[in-house]
Design an enzyme around this catalytic site. Sequence first.
Site, PDB file in Angstrom:
ATOM      1  CB  SER A 149      43.139  47.348  44.516  1.00  0.00           C
ATOM      2  OG  SER A 149      43.580  47.259  43.169  1.00  0.00           O
ATOM      3  CG  ASP A 304      38.907  43.376  37.457  1.00  0.00           C
ATOM      4  OD1 ASP A 304      39.669  42.383  37.537  1.00  0.00           O
ATOM      5  OD2 ASP A 304      38.949  44.319  38.279  1.00  0.00           O
ATOM      6  CG  HIS A 307      41.266  43.870  41.049  1.00  0.00           C
ATOM      7  ND1 HIS A 307      40.814  44.795  40.130  1.00  0.00           N
ATOM      8  CD2 HIS A 307      42.061  44.544  41.922  1.00  0.00           C
ATOM      9  CE1 HIS A 307      41.304  45.978  40.437  1.00  0.00           C
ATOM     10  NE2 HIS A 307      42.074  45.856  41.510  1.00  0.00           N
TER      11      HIS A 307
END
Length: 332
Positions: A149, A304, A307
């Site tokens: 991700s 976070d 990311h």
Amino acid sequence: MNIRLALALPLAGLCSILNAAPVLQLEAPAIKRDEQGVVTLTSTAPDTTILYTLDGAAPIAKSNPYLAPIDLASGGTLKARAFSKDRKTQSEATQAAFEPLSGHQPLPSTVVACTQDRSWPSYDWARRHALTSAAVKKAKPQLLFIGDSITHFFGGEQFDSYALRGQQTWGEFYAPRNAGNLGFGWDKTENVLWRLQHGAIDGISPKLVVMMIGTNNTGTCSAPDITLGIEAIVLEFNKRLPQSKILLLGIFPRGEKPNPQREKIAEINSIIAKLNGTHNVTYLDIGPKFLTPEGLITKDIMPDFLHPNEKGYRIWAEAIEPTVKQLLGETK
């Protein structure tokens, strides 16, 4: 229905029973391994999805979708269930335990190629695989990013609902270079392996692959096993794209403060650094670029603590740019 029972029921309850739709019953899928160790899963129920696991857990709606036969020559325990398309109805679980075939040894999960759907239904992993594979085959990128991700959210074409947090930086540094993005949310090393073996890079020949993977393995796998998964991906690229150079990035630090997971990441990076200069690999660790002098990750770079945002992606792009230019032959 028993007449006395029917008369004893309130009218509303009786109507509910008489009008209720039949409950969908799904049979558990069949599991079969052939002489080469290839496992096939089949379901007799039409219009169903088979989900499976290789870690001993019972399959749930976010488990691994069965999309192709599974290579289990090295052995392992496979559990499977049939699900309705909306995954609200499921069969009983069925399982099979396989011993390694002659000449094979048990392998860590990090190198056993498999699918995943841990973010379902936020996005359909199989659909993203089909769309991204077709997109890169059409665009034939000279620069290809692959990972989880952290790479997925960088930029490029939008194939799902996830925000591309570094799109401005991507547009500046990589769109002019016809770059492709094969980052997939939640991917582990074994999921990247599956994609490479099932069409993700067919029909292309990029000059450079930028690769970072492994952070999603750190919660359950040992550092040596994760490095084996990363090396397996490198070797898969060598096999399928022998002319492509690989810029292997150290896994980025995660968590606001120093923590055991960062220590595992540092161990992984120290091992994969030894791939530098072998197998078309140039290794680069830019993790310190994301840290304060005190070793902290701040929310203005990674909200976070995992990311990056636009500012964090710019740090990434600027940190690798000299090496990217060199490996693409853009420097004079």
